[in-house]
Design an enzyme around this catalytic site. Sequence first.
Site, short mmCIF file in Angstrom:
data_model
loop_
_atom_site.label_atom_id
_atom_site.label_comp_id
_atom_site.label_asym_id
_atom_site.label_seq_id
_atom_site.Cartn_x
_atom_site.Cartn_y
_atom_site.Cartn_z
N LYS A 84 -7.46 17.44 7.68
CA LYS A 84 -8.07 18.72 8.01
C LYS A 84 -9.31 18.95 7.13
CE LYS A 84 -6.45 23.53 8.71
NZ LYS A 84 -5.23 24.37 8.56
N SER A 159 -3.78 27.04 12.30
CA SER A 159 -5.18 26.69 12.12
C SER A 159 -5.47 25.19 12.06
CB SER A 159 -5.73 27.34 10.84
OG SER A 159 -5.06 26.83 9.69
N SER A 183 0.54 27.19 10.24
CA SER A 183 -0.63 26.47 10.74
C SER A 183 -0.42 24.99 11.00
CB SER A 183 -1.81 26.64 9.77
OG SER A 183 -2.28 27.97 9.81
#
Length: 473
Positions: A84, A159, A183
Amino acid sequence: MPNPARRPASLTATALSAAYASCELSPVDVLRDVGAVIEAREPELNAFWVLDLEAALDVARASEARWRAGTPLGPIDGIPVTVKENLARVGVPMAAGNAAVTHVWPERSSPVVERIEESGGIILGSTVMPDWGMLSSGVSSLHGVTRSPWDPSLTTGGSSAGAGAAAAAGFGPLHVGTDIGGSIRLPGTWLGLTTLKPSAGRVPLDAPYLGRVAGPMARSAADAALLLTVISRPDNRDWTSLPPTPLDLRLDAETYAAHDLRVGLHLDAGCGLPVDPEVRAAVERAAGVFASAGARVETVAPFLTDRMLRDVDEFWRVRSLVDLEALPEEARERVLPFIQRWVSAVREVDGRAVLRDYASIMAMQRATVEATGPFDLVLSPVAPVAAFRAEWPMPWGEDDLGMAHIGFTVPYNMSGQPAASVNCGFTSDGRTIGLQVSGRRFDDVGVLRAVDWYEHQRGPEATPDWPIAPAPG
């Protein structure tokens, strides 16, 4: 042995390692096939912030030489991986998914990235996230919209949006997301993945924060376990990390003793959105799999309140308001409008209210541990609803319902307990449904073993047929 009818990009990390050891496949061949999948689908899915397949090819060639010499660096040598964008990589700008912020250029990679590189993993690139990671979707002021490989009209969740899309689409088998309230697991449920929010402190971070973890996102429990063995290695930059502990993550579904388990079934969070009947039914069927194997399945009463959910939402809004107000005034308008509205609601909140919010979070932590402590595992929905429109920032669209969808996930961020997601069924229109499997504090191994066993028991009606294109010809 890999199935020759399937392309290398569709193989698990454990299968790839075996194929490398037998010289049946080369990391270079696998990377090229994964690159072809990315080339075909990335323009539509929008999973990457930074993608560098040329640099990855150099790493793959070095890995190929090590495998030929019988000297792999570690268990993921030659395996394609993504991370990420909020996990620092030297030379890669960090923008937090936000068009308004000045990019940070890290001088050192994060612990997660260093552990992957030390083990020979091939980092393809950094995956996208929404503004400051505060949305449960793939909507970003910087990146635009990230879409589901199952159906591009649907959300990936967030997310860890790009990581989830990459995992489901076959952009390599191993992916790392972060999670502060769901997330990792929310993309898990809305993309059919197997993911793990590890115990607090299990995976070292260079920027620890209340509730935040990094963890594996994959298409099987075995792959999630493999990645966890690498990224959980110690790093003294994280002053909150657990003592170095070798994890025995050898998974064996055939010898798993499900009949010895006391399992909680948690179907009412006590707060937030009501659970969709199809989601509830799928979770009940999954609990039935455990019961049929002899586990004692008992109902867990609601242990959160609407006030607890409101307070953690307010706490996060104030944090993001501070971030917004730190930007130059002209830049603030570039933040996603939904986030601007979300933080504006707390402009009058004072320090005393924030301290009350913090006390409420501690009460959530206590309530979670007390309610779940008697059980070896607790089964629940990951989210009360199935995947929604890709353009929506939240499951209800542009309206402000706070954090009404995280009543099942956020308790385990605050308590620090491990919690996984695994697909347990589909809605009548084909959307994936995730089962959350949480465990006692620090029992990451027990959670992953249970998920691995369930994957072998769940049957084809709950097993994803991944949306990875077959090899040409």
